[in-house]
Design a protein around this motif. Structure first.
Motif, PDB file in Angstrom:
ATOM      1  N   GLY A 251     -16.884  21.287  58.792  1.00  0.00           N
ATOM      2  CA  GLY A 251     -16.573  20.599  57.299  1.00  0.00           C
ATOM      3  C   GLY A 251     -17.983  20.356  56.632  1.00  0.00           C
ATOM      4  N   ILE A 252     -18.501  20.397  55.361  1.00  0.00           N
ATOM      5  CA  ILE A 252     -19.697  19.409  54.892  1.00  0.00           C
ATOM      6  C   ILE A 252     -19.609  18.327  55.261  1.00  0.00           C
ATOM      7  CG2 ILE A 252     -20.946  19.836  52.927  1.00  0.00           C
ATOM      8  CD1 ILE A 252     -20.063  22.800  52.249  1.00  0.00           C
ATOM      9  N   SER A 253     -20.949  17.983  55.119  1.00  0.00           N
ATOM     10  CA  SER A 253     -20.699  16.010  55.392  1.00  0.00           C
ATOM     11  C   SER A 253     -21.597  15.571  53.882  1.00  0.00           C
ATOM     12  CB  SER A 253     -22.156  16.148  56.716  1.00  0.00           C
ATOM     13  OG  SER A 253     -23.179  16.573  55.772  1.00  0.00           O
ATOM     14  N   ALA A 254     -20.801  14.438  53.694  1.00  0.00           N
ATOM     15  CA  ALA A 254     -21.263  13.894  52.013  1.00  0.00           C
ATOM     16  C   ALA A 254     -22.471  13.956  52.439  1.00  0.00           C
ATOM     17  CB  ALA A 254     -20.769  12.642  52.448  1.00  0.00           C
ATOM     18  N   SER A 255     -23.261  13.802  52.671  1.00  0.00           N
ATOM     19  CA  SER A 255     -24.716  13.214  52.722  1.00  0.00           C
ATOM     20  C   SER A 255     -25.211  14.574  52.141  1.00  0.00           C
ATOM     21  CB  SER A 255     -25.292  13.353  53.176  1.00  0.00           C
ATOM     22  OG  SER A 255     -25.294  14.145  54.927  1.00  0.00           O
ATOM     23  N   ASN A 256     -24.941  15.799  52.423  1.00  0.00           N
ATOM     24  CA  ASN A 256     -25.107  17.269  52.097  1.00  0.00           C
ATOM     25  C   ASN A 256     -24.485  17.753  50.599  1.00  0.00           C
ATOM     26  OD1 ASN A 256     -27.198  18.342  53.922  1.00  0.00           O
ATOM     27  ND2 ASN A 256     -25.092  18.679  54.967  1.00  0.00           N
ATOM     28  N   ILE A 257     -23.644  17.026  50.629  1.00  0.00           N
ATOM     29  CA  ILE A 257     -22.722  16.960  49.294  1.00  0.00           C
ATOM     30  C   ILE A 257     -23.677  16.300  48.093  1.00  0.00           C
ATOM     31  CG2 ILE A 257     -20.669  16.842  47.959  1.00  0.00           C
ATOM     32  CD1 ILE A 257     -18.875  17.593  50.130  1.00  0.00           C
ATOM     33  N   LEU A 258     -23.969  15.229  48.062  1.00  0.00           N
ATOM     34  CA  LEU A 258     -24.439  14.219  47.442  1.00  0.00           C
ATOM     35  C   LEU A 258     -25.640  15.244  47.410  1.00  0.00           C
ATOM     36  CD1 LEU A 258     -23.447  11.186  48.898  1.00  0.00           C
ATOM     37  CD2 LEU A 258     -22.340  11.502  47.194  1.00  0.00           C
ATOM     38  N   LYS A 259     -26.470  16.156  47.698  1.00  0.00           N
ATOM     39  CA  LYS A 259     -28.086  15.773  47.503  1.00  0.00           C
ATOM     40  C   LYS A 259     -28.293  16.582  45.961  1.00  0.00           C
ATOM     41  CE  LYS A 259     -29.476  16.002  52.610  1.00  0.00           C
ATOM     42  NZ  LYS A 259     -29.404  17.119  54.043  1.00  0.00           N
ATOM     43  N   PRO A 260     -27.621  17.571  46.132  1.00  0.00           N
ATOM     44  CA  PRO A 260     -27.678  18.308  44.440  1.00  0.00           C
ATOM     45  C   PRO A 260     -27.617  17.219  43.517  1.00  0.00           C
ATOM     46  CG  PRO A 260     -25.524  19.189  45.597  1.00  0.00           C
ATOM     47  CD  PRO A 260     -26.503  18.176  47.021  1.00  0.00           C
ATOM     48  N   TYR A 261     -26.862  16.585  44.119  1.00  0.00           N
ATOM     49  CA  TYR A 261     -25.759  15.535  42.603  1.00  0.00           C
ATOM     50  C   TYR A 261     -27.331  14.422  42.389  1.00  0.00           C
ATOM     51  CZ  TYR A 261     -21.266  18.235  42.652  1.00  0.00           C
ATOM     52  OH  TYR A 261     -20.335  18.657  41.956  1.00  0.00           O
ATOM     53  N   LEU A 262     -28.001  14.011  43.418  1.00  0.00           N
ATOM     54  CA  LEU A 262     -28.691  13.414  43.235  1.00  0.00           C
ATOM     55  C   LEU A 262     -29.675  13.476  42.493  1.00  0.00           C
ATOM     56  CD1 LEU A 262     -28.538  12.130  47.074  1.00  0.00           C
ATOM     57  CD2 LEU A 262     -28.272  10.238  45.457  1.00  0.00           C
ATOM     58  N   LEU A 263     -29.822  15.068  42.210  1.00  0.00           N
ATOM     59  CA  LEU A 263     -30.882  15.277  41.517  1.00  0.00           C
ATOM     60  C   LEU A 263     -30.687  15.628  40.179  1.00  0.00           C
ATOM     61  CD1 LEU A 263     -32.868  18.016  44.164  1.00  0.00           C
ATOM     62  CD2 LEU A 263     -33.521  16.304  43.276  1.00  0.00           C
ATOM     63  N   ASN A 264     -29.668  15.296  40.044  1.00  0.00           N
ATOM     64  CA  ASN A 264     -28.539  15.240  38.439  1.00  0.00           C
ATOM     65  C   ASN A 264     -28.671  14.090  37.622  1.00  0.00           C
ATOM     66  OD1 ASN A 264     -27.046  15.070  35.976  1.00  0.00           O
ATOM     67  ND2 ASN A 264     -25.475  17.007  37.319  1.00  0.00           N
ATOM     68  N   SER A 265     -29.484  14.391  36.352  1.00  0.00           N
ATOM     69  CA  SER A 265     -30.207  13.266  35.557  1.00  0.00           C
ATOM     70  C   SER A 265     -29.047  12.210  34.612  1.00  0.00           C
ATOM     71  CB  SER A 265     -30.809  13.272  35.005  1.00  0.00           C
ATOM     72  OG  SER A 265     -30.985  15.036  33.297  1.00  0.00           O
ATOM     73  N   LYS A 266     -27.570  13.020  34.789  1.00  0.00           N
ATOM     74  CA  LYS A 266     -26.587  12.403  34.051  1.00  0.00           C
ATOM     75  C   LYS A 266     -26.145  11.163  35.461  1.00  0.00           C
ATOM     76  CE  LYS A 266     -25.326  15.896  30.799  1.00  0.00           C
ATOM     77  NZ  LYS A 266     -25.225  17.058  30.227  1.00  0.00           N
ATOM     78  N   LEU A 267     -26.264  11.343  36.464  1.00  0.00           N
ATOM     79  CA  LEU A 267     -25.279  10.881  37.766  1.00  0.00           C
ATOM     80  C   LEU A 267     -25.985   9.813  38.109  1.00  0.00           C
ATOM     81  CD1 LEU A 267     -22.836  10.173  38.756  1.00  0.00           C
ATOM     82  CD2 LEU A 267     -23.295  12.146  40.807  1.00  0.00           C
ATOM     83  N   ARG A 268     -26.419   8.526  38.027  1.00  0.00           N
ATOM     84  CA  ARG A 268     -26.762   7.695  38.546  1.00  0.00           C
ATOM     85  C   ARG A 268     -26.539   6.963  40.109  1.00  0.00           C
ATOM     86  NH1 ARG A 268     -28.422   7.538  33.438  1.00  0.00           N
ATOM     87  NH2 ARG A 268     -30.662   7.516  33.117  1.00  0.00           N
TER      88      ARG A 268
END
Length: 387
Positions: A251-268
């Protein structure tokens, strides 16, 4: 949600700042702005809703009266907001036809309310709302003004608005986040952070009952998407556990799932971990560069002398005991020796005060002899627990 949605109180504050009068039209306008993504509305659609003109009345007094009526008629949670919309499309008025013209029908309102109810249940299952915890609890944090200010500045940035808090176990990383949630509740933060809710993610719960490949990724992605739409702040304690979480069975690790969301200005994101375990995050350069770092240093003995009374007050009140200032200084000096070096200030001070307070519960003022006895019991607590 507490009595009535925080969003409505936020509207009240914004309206009063501009010395405007609150009206049902303005409430509808602001609600549609909040949930425009759910309704599929564009900014120009919402602008067609009449916002109301300023009236020559005492705006503050009028708003207070309007809000008290609103609380009385709509006393609970997210349904309160949507009840206002339902009422507006259920009776003949110009506002009803304005709403229908932009696609806000009775059926649409009910469907979106049901969707939001389901999302709230999903969020409550996999997160803990720190913002609600802070409402009924006096978060006792001292000597961290600089760190709180840095946390607020980093979260207010347009890009790279995620924070990684590091420090030894017991220095107060989680307490810092709880204190910041309390600041938001009191409206003592920059406008961009007003009304935000901080949700603590339970990665272990997300991983539970995920027998098949893709189930963990689906749950985590759903949670993140909901939080993006609602512009929440996500808190991940012991953040090092996200490295590799869910990566078994291909499966895909949580850290790799989080990476694109860490660039989303609506989510901190606010992440916390110890200095040693932080290396796991820093080794993943793509993940690490998405964070600004705050390092919490252990309190020195000098700092502890200054804040001891304030830190001990909640425990004195809870156990109905009183520590003299000289005795608290003595406790700090003892805890500052090599014997207790495996633990850190302020955590070890709080732990010992709580321990002695529990031992002498309802005793009143504790003298030095009793303090020494409590210290001896504390030092031998492992032996006592074994017995």
């Amino acid at each position: 949600m507490i009595h009535i949605c925080k969003e409505l109180k936020k509207i009240i504050n914004e309206v009063e700042k501009e010395n405007q009068v609150l009206s049902i039209n303005l409430i509808i306008y602001e609600i549609l702005k909040m949930y425009k993504e759910y309704f599929g509305l564009k900014k120009q659609d919402i602008e067609t809703i009449y916002k109301g003109n300023e009236v020559d009345v005492d705006a503050k007094l009028y708003n207070k009266h309007f809000f008290s009526e609103l609380e009385e008629n709509y006393p609970s949670g997210i349904n309160s907001i949507f009840d206002i919309l339902v009422n507006c499309v259920s009776k003949e008025s110009d506002l009803k036809y304005d709403l229908l013209n932009i696609g806000v029908s009775y059926r649409k309102i009910i469907d979106i309310r049901d969707q939001l109810d389901e999302e709230i249940r999903f969020i409550e299952k996999y997160t803990t709302n720190i913002s609600l915890y802070g409402i009924n609890n006096d978060i006792n944090i001292v000597e961290r003004t600089k760190e709180l200010e840095l946390l607020e500045i980093f979260l207010s940035m347009k890009t790279k608005n995620n924070v990684l808090i590091t420090g030894k176990p017991g220095v107060g990383k989680t307490t810092l986040v709880e204190a910041f949630a309390q600041k938001i509740n009191k409206g003592m933060v920059r406008p961009k952070l007003c009304g935000k809710q901080i949700l603590s993610v339970d990665i272990a719960r997300l991983l539970g009952n995920t027998k098949y490949r893709g189930e963990f990724e689906e749950k985590l992605t759903k949670l993140l998407d909901i939080c993006v739409r609602n512009e929440h702040i996500l808190f991940i304690d012991e953040a090092h556990i996200v490295i590799g979480a869910g990566a078994s069975e291909g499966g895909i690790s949580a850290s790799n799932i989080l990476k694109p969301y860490l660039l989303n200005s609506k989510l901190r994101f606010i992440c916390a971990t110890t200095e040693d375990e932080c290396k796991l995050i820093k080794n993943d350069k793509a993940l690490n560069r998405r964070f600004n770092s705050i390092n919490l240093e252990e309190f020195s003995k000098k700092q502890m002398f200054m804040v001891a009374k304030k830190l001990s007050e909640p425990y004195e009140k809870y156990h109905k005991v009183i520590f003299k200032t000289d005795d608290m200084d003595h406790i700090i000096n003892v805890l500052g020796t090599e014997k207790f070096s495996m633990k850190t200030f302020p955590d070890k001070f709080i732990e010992l005060v709580d321990f002695i307070g529990a031992y002498y519960s309802n005793f009143g003022t504790i003298d030095r002899i009793q303090i020494e006895k409590g210290l001896e019991l504390y030092e031998n607590s492992r032996i006592l627990l074994v017995r």
